[in-house]
Structures are given as structure tokens and as C-alpha cells.
Design an enzyme around this catalytic site. Structure first.
Site, PDB file in Angstrom:
ATOM      1  N   ASP A  77       6.996  45.158  37.018  1.00  0.00           N
ATOM      2  CA  ASP A  77       5.883  46.107  37.138  1.00  0.00           C
ATOM      3  C   ASP A  77       4.594  45.313  36.937  1.00  0.00           C
ATOM      4  O   ASP A  77       4.236  45.003  35.817  1.00  0.00           O
ATOM      5  CB  ASP A  77       6.055  47.208  36.090  1.00  0.00           C
ATOM      6  CG  ASP A  77       4.854  48.108  35.924  1.00  0.00           C
ATOM      7  OD1 ASP A  77       3.897  48.001  36.683  1.00  0.00           O
ATOM      8  OD2 ASP A  77       4.873  48.921  34.977  1.00  0.00           O
TER       9      ASP A  77
ATOM     10  N   GLU B  53      -4.955  48.393  36.234  1.00  0.00           N
ATOM     11  CA  GLU B  53      -4.168  49.636  36.285  1.00  0.00           C
ATOM     12  C   GLU B  53      -3.494  49.927  34.961  1.00  0.00           C
ATOM     13  O   GLU B  53      -3.392  51.069  34.548  1.00  0.00           O
ATOM     14  CB  GLU B  53      -3.129  49.550  37.410  1.00  0.00           C
ATOM     15  CG  GLU B  53      -2.464  50.899  37.727  1.00  0.00           C
ATOM     16  CD  GLU B  53      -1.212  51.161  36.890  1.00  0.00           C
ATOM     17  OE1 GLU B  53      -0.738  52.306  36.890  1.00  0.00           O
ATOM     18  OE2 GLU B  53      -0.708  50.229  36.218  1.00  0.00           O
ATOM     19  N   GLU B  54      -3.008  48.872  34.285  1.00  0.00           N
ATOM     20  CA  GLU B  54      -2.231  49.085  33.053  1.00  0.00           C
ATOM     21  C   GLU B  54      -3.097  49.493  31.870  1.00  0.00           C
ATOM     22  O   GLU B  54      -2.576  49.909  30.842  1.00  0.00           O
ATOM     23  CB  GLU B  54      -1.449  47.806  32.686  1.00  0.00           C
ATOM     24  CG  GLU B  54      -0.368  47.416  33.675  1.00  0.00           C
ATOM     25  CD  GLU B  54       0.862  48.340  33.627  1.00  0.00           C
ATOM     26  OE1 GLU B  54       0.855  49.309  32.869  1.00  0.00           O
ATOM     27  OE2 GLU B  54       1.807  48.071  34.387  1.00  0.00           O
TER      28      GLU B  54
ATOM     29  N   HIS C 188       8.268  47.793  30.644  1.00  0.00           N
ATOM     30  CA  HIS C 188       7.268  47.114  29.803  1.00  0.00           C
ATOM     31  C   HIS C 188       7.898  46.240  28.716  1.00  0.00           C
ATOM     32  O   HIS C 188       7.281  45.961  27.699  1.00  0.00           O
ATOM     33  CB  HIS C 188       6.277  48.130  29.200  1.00  0.00           C
ATOM     34  CG  HIS C 188       5.315  48.678  30.213  1.00  0.00           C
ATOM     35  ND1 HIS C 188       4.242  49.465  29.871  1.00  0.00           N
ATOM     36  CD2 HIS C 188       5.250  48.533  31.557  1.00  0.00           C
ATOM     37  CE1 HIS C 188       3.581  49.802  30.970  1.00  0.00           C
ATOM     38  NE2 HIS C 188       4.180  49.261  32.007  1.00  0.00           N
TER      39      HIS C 188
END
Lengths: 305, 305, 305
Positions: free
Chosen positions: C149, C175-176, C280
Site C-alpha cells: 500500500d 494520502e496516508e 500497514h
């Protein structure tokens, strides 16, 4: 003038956030047929470029009214699970309705430790939206129904159209679930017509300070805070109007006003609407007197603001 | 040059988020009178089109400084209830002041299980804003007062104006309560002058890593994260400047920088400001040395960035 | 065509949110060298004006694909403390790597009551970013690694470029960790080319409804809700495509789609991506079949949407 039968009609329409397509088309049809009776012929903006939002522009507008078309509800997940849309205040046994590729759906919900499931005998296609089964009651000076939030705000806005001379009326989507339409809509309204004043035509909560039958609520703040110079001006006009009103001061809650505030445009906003009991349940309840005051107040403000 | 008496003067002005009108007018008056002494005459933008925000444009700007004018406080609700504006860290017995249609208000607060009430003998008109009674103390190398966050940031920005050649100075509203002005302001500054660098002139927290008397804090991140290539450039200039500074790394907290980040423009931002004890209380406390370092650092960065 | 070796290569690159500069430069280099082999030569937009984002414009675009380049990680604070970037699901003993002015860093973490610390023998320069040490394993139909990811989303987007005729491909940052790039990027893409359809090329979660090896996941909603008329159109095309897919319905999680929704432009969006286990962590795990389905589905949709 749209009467109580018309209100019944729009209360029967579903339109969960993200799924306002059919209700939006209904409103457009109504506008296109009805507008010949209006005092001023508005320009009507809708269609794919606007997604399911609708903009009506009357005369030389100074103020824009936002009324959101969407309702809270649920999305069918896997098995018999339901994921909330917006913040439904759901109880065991509440009845939900909807439709998927296999046909009409009517089912009851069970709420267990925050998890909501349905009892429909077959699986529901994942992604299908459900919302409360409608049951409208008018009695003792009240209207009680699902979706009063915000079908009453839409009704108010359409009443306003009857004799509006100058103003913009916006029917928006997604208000109950995170928003996202108002940034575009505010940009459109501001850039095309320079409108710098907004009113939020929506339904608020009965609280210790806002009671049934005491008039439309003018909100001085919720989770967000409109500019004081603007709400002071509105309060002064409200006083002059002679229409019954009450002031609201809250620390929580939000509306399309939040997105006007956060937009790239310097536009003042104020939430004005009747108050309801049983918020986000199938039996939301509003005083008819307060609804009438809401309509009268908007007519006065749109003329004088 | 604005001296400590001027700082005292702006510390006496109230201006809760949403209610910055009077303080903004005061700053505009000051700017219009004072600017004849400045090295470069800025263009001054203010008035209804800007709500209560102010933009000063000097020369050919490369960098914009944001200093928010609003403070935390409370809104009077019903009975003797108070709703917070921003995040006041209030204690039993703190004294609040304000004004409504009936006159000047001074009262004490009681905090009970998170609910804040006041003891003013008469009702306060709902929607009235209150904030801490001011009590400025300068001693032992510190200034202690309410509103240091962000009257010191405003003071810093006005000091900067004295000999600024190229740059934009923005005095913003609503920072303490959800923001909403910076999207417009950043759009205005970017679209008119193509400015792509921002500094946030605001006050931060004394922590285990940021201490009194050790220089202005350059924040490498808070809840949001500025672009590393930009803060690295600032750190290099800070090193060259010879001005005392310390670096801050936090996982929480926000500023107008958040809204620069979220804006529709690719603008780098970095928070730089003196640190305070007793954040959002009536006795915020800042080292005068750190304030001096803040002013010197901004002067250096605005010339060299 | 970029093969599995190329995937290995981009999995070795670090790029914590806010610190994507080097990885972005790598992608630009790849694009500039590789594009001569592509069916259509795109216009390539990058550089300071775009911060570390990249836009590729092919032909007459109708749809834009967003693939974020950043990863979760940590920022070094004071002493041996670490502050999370995004939402790392970190465990005692996980190995982190990074680099500061003093050289290469490799250390283990300890997690104690939510506080994360490292065991690197010397202090790490505050503000330095660390992320998981990479360890790629391909076996039994799976790829397991850190950063899947969203290196897989980037890989998918670059595969798409090989024979894309009409479309925009965006490689985004941040984005994260709160976002902030998409508002600008969406504005750029919409205002320049009028694109009103978006796909989010990103990795989702294996859940009770989305399983390994059963195809690419088409998300009908997460915390945010795309417009139903748009996801219905995508589902119809997905059915026609013959490519294996599964539908996802979640109440949580977000993506660059959220920012498309909140932008000032009426652009439909839908998240489509393979699902992973161990989200994650350093050992995210994706089915190679699902990755292949993701690539095939994007090729079909970009041609037919």
C-alpha cells in the site's frame, strides 16, 4: 402554491446520501412544470454537470438558500449486515425499505451492541441503500414522519420559489454524510452571480432552549460559528419581520453551512429552520406552526437581506 | 517601530473566533496610520469582500505570513451556560468579560464535569461572546497574559512590516475554531501574486523538547506535516541567520498551516513561533527572548527565503 | 512492460508522507525513459509547481486515475521517541530504516502503551523520517512486503500507461497523512481537460466480504460514499469485462477518493484495488491473482468508461 399534499408526496420519496438521483429528477420535474405559476421565472441548472444537485437562479440574487435533498439511511453489506449512512438513530424493530435488482425490500432491523442487521428473508445485493418506511401523521398541530430532515427544508425552499424575486435556491446532495457538493455549488453561485450571503434551510433539534410552537429557530452557532456581524443583521431583520422565532446556541451539530464556511469564497451563512423531536428516527416530529414560521421568515429575509 | 506599549494595547482587545470585526478594524486603522513610516508602502486589502481578514502586499512577494487575529473564548447559551469557542483550558474562578445589548459583562466561571457556567447576576443575551479578562505581567524575562496566542503572532507580523520589502502579510480569522478563512485568502494570494511559500506566525507549546529562552520554535510537524524539502530549506537559512531557534516535532496540534496544506494551491508552509506555557489559559507565558528571536527570524527569512 | 523486477525496485524505495521527493524523482525518471515504448506519448507534468506530484495526460482523457506514492512511517522526535505518520500498525521488534545527516539508520522499535521508541545507539536528528525495512517475499501465489500500500497502486498505474490511449494518470502525495494534494491535482485535471470521472488505484483490506484470490475489489463505499449512479455503471462494465472482481462495502477507511468528493469539482470517484492482509505492517500480503485482476480491470475500464 405547494400544499400539504405535495409535502406528503415528497415525504414518500427515498434518497439516501449518494443515491439522490431519482428524488432530484422528481424535484426538477416539479420545478419545470410549476415555475410558470411563479412570480419570476428562474434559470434552472441541473444534469450530469451538476451531478444530482439543482440550482434555481431568480432575478438579481443577493442571497442563496441551501436545502439538502438527501436523507440518512443504511447500505446493505455482506450477509444481513447494514452500514449506516449519516447518523440514523435506529431502534430494534424499525422498518426499512428499499429496492435492489431482485425487487422491493421491506425488513425490520435488530440493533445489537451497535451492529445493525436486517431480517429480510433473502440476501440484499451489497451496496443497496435502505431507509425508514414512511408513516406520515398530521395531528394536534404536529407533523410526524421520517425524512422531515430535510424534506421540510426542501418544501420550504419550494414555497419560497412561488413569489421570490431575487435569489438563488440550491437543492444539494450528500449533506448527511460528509458533504462534498457545496464546495462546487458555492463556487458556481459565487463565480456566476457574486452572491455573498447564504441561508441554510434545514431542520434542527428541540432542546432546552428551542421548543415546539415557539417559532422558527435561528441558529447563532452549532459546531461551527457563523460570522457575528451577519447573524446580528439577521436577528435585526427577524425582529422587524414580526414572524415568531427563537434563537439557538449549540456546541455540536453541523449543516451545509460548514461547507460554505470552508469554501474558497467569503460567504456568510446562517442556519434557519424549524426544530424537531426524535431526530433521525422514523418518527421525527415538527410543529406546524414552526414550519409556517420558517416559510414566512424565509420570505421576509429573502426580500430584505 | 511598534513597542511594548503597542503590544499591551492589542492584548486588551477582544476578538473571539467569528467576532473579529472590531479587532480587525483596529488593525486596519493602525496599518493605515503607521505605514507611512514603513520602508515599503504595501497595498492594503480589507472590507466586506474580505470579511474581517486583512491582506498587506509588499513589493514582489515570494512568501506569505499568516497571523490569526482571533482568540479562544465562550458563547453564552441559555440560562447561565457557556459553550466553548476553540479549546479554552478553563478553570473554576477564571474571570470572563464581554458585552451584550444590556452592557458590559464581567463574571466568574464554574466548571463542573466539563460543563461551564457563569455567575453573572443577570442573563446574558444568547450568542454573546466572552473571553478571559486581561491581566498582563512583564517580569523576569517573561510576558504573561491572556491572548498571547496569537496577539504575539500579530505583533510579530506588524514588526515585520517596518522594513519588509517583498512579501504578503495576512491577518486571518477563525483559526481557533475550525478555520475557513485561509482557503479564500490563499486563493487570493496565489492567484494574484503567485506566492508559493508560507510561514505561520503563531504561538506553540513549551514541551520537553521546546523550552523557554532557547529561541523561536521551528515546527517540523504537528498533526499535519509540511513538505520536508521546504522545512529543510528553512532550517538551513535559520542556521545561517545566527538567530536562536529550536526545532519542534509534535504529533498533535494544528494551525493555519493545515488549511494552506488543504487548499487548492501547491503552497509550502511552516509554523514558526515562540513557545508558551499555560496554553489557552488567562496566564499564557512567553519568554521575551524567544519573542525577540521570533521577530529576528521572520525578518531574516522574509529577506532570504 | 514493467515486470516483477520493476515492482521489486519500487518496493525498495522509501517515501513517507511529506517526504516523497526522491521517490517522485525516480518515477519521473522512469516515465521519461519508458514512455517511448508506450502506445501513446503522454504529456508529463512535474516539478516545483506540482510539488512532488506527477500528472501524465494521454490523448483525450475522460477518466483520471489516482495512485498515491507515499507510505506510512514515523518521524523522529526528541530522545528516542517516534511520532507516527499515517496509521502504522507497528509491533515490538519491527525494524525501521531511514537516513539523517549523520548517515544510514536501522533500528528496532518498542511499543509501550501506545508510545513508540527506537533503540538506535545514537540520537536521530529530529524530523527524520523512518519506515519499515523492506523484505519482499513472493511465494504460493502471494506477494508479501512492506509498502504494498501503495506501491502496487503505482505499479498498476504504470502498467496501465503501456497501452493507454485516453486518460490521466496522477501520482499523488500525502494520502496516508491527511491529504492535501488532491484538491490542487483535481483542479488542474478538471480545469485543463474537463475530466469528470476518477478511479482510485490503491490497496484495500481483506475482510469477511473481500477475500484473497477472488479478484480485484470494487469498493461501493468506505467512510465516504461515491455516487451510486457511477458505481452502478462501473459494476456493469466490470461484469462485461469478464475480469474477476468482488464488491466491497465498508463503513470506515478513506482514500484519495475522499478529496475528490470534497473538491470544488463535480467528479465521480470509485476505489478499485486488490485487497491485502496485515495492513500497514511490514508484511502486507496480496494475492498475485488479485493484482493481475486489478491491472486487467483498469485496462478495461479506462477503455470503456
Amino acid at each position: 402554491m405547494p400544499n400539504i399534499d405535495f409535502l406528503y408526496e415528497i415525504l414518500e420519496k427515498r434518497g439516501v446520501s449518494g443515491d439522490e438521483h431519482a428524488f432530484s429528477a422528481f424535484v426538477v420535474d416539479y420545478v419545470l412544470q410549476r415555475r410558470k405559476n411563479w412570480k419570476v421565472q428562474p434559470e434552472v441548472y441541473f444534469g450530469e454537470k451538476f451531478h444530482d444537485n439543482i440550482i434555481l437562479k431568480f432575478g438579481n440574487p443577493r442571497t442563496v438558500v441551501f436545502a439538502h435533498m438527501d436523507t440518512i439511511g443504511f447500505t446493505a453489506r455482506y450477509e444481513n449486515q447494514l452500514v449506516p449512512v449519516g447518523g440514523p438513530d435506529v431502534s430494534d424493530g424499525d422498518v426499512l425499505v428499499g429496492e435492489d435488482a431482485l425487487g422491493y425490500i421491506e425488513c425490520s432491523v435488530t440493533v445489537d451492541d451497535g451492529k445493525v442487521t436486517h431480517d429480510f428473508p433473502r440476501g440484499i445485493v451489497p451496496g443497496t441503500n435502505l431507509s425508514y418506511k414512511q408513516d406520515v401523521k398530521v395531528a394536534d398541530g404536529y407533523i410526524q414522519a421520517a425524512y422531515l430532515d430535510n424534506r421540510l427544508g426542501v418544501y420550504n425552499a419550494l414555497q419560497l420559489c412561488e413569489d421570490l424575486e431575487d435569489g438563488v435556491i440550491v437543492f444539494s446532495t450528500y449533506e448527511e454524510h460528509g458533504g462534498g457538493s457545496v464546495p462546487f455549488l458555492m463556487k458556481y453561485v459565487y463565480e456566476n452571480w457574486g452572491v455573498r450571503q447564504a441561508l441554510i434551510s434545514d431542520i434542527t433539534w428541540v432542546t432546552e432552549g428551542v421548543r415546539h410552537h415557539e417559532g422558527v429557530a435561528i441558529s447563532l452557532r452549532d459546531q461551527f460559528i457563523p460570522r457575528k456581524v451577519y447573524v446580528d443583521k439577521i436577528l435585526q431583520l427577524a425582529e422587524e419581520s414580526g414572524v415568531p422565532y427563537q434563537v439557538e446556541v449549540e456546541g455540536a451539530g453541523g449543516s451545509d453551512g460548514r461547507e460554505v464556511q470552508m469554501s474558497h469564497y467569503m460567504v456568510d451563512w446562517c442556519f434557519i429552520g424549524a426544530a424537531e423531536d426524535n431526530v433521525h428516527t422514523p418518527y421525527e416530529k415538527v410543529s406546524l406552526k414552526d414550519l409556517e414560521a420558517m416559510i414566512m421568515m424565509y420570505k421576509y429575509l429573502m426580500a430584505h437581506l
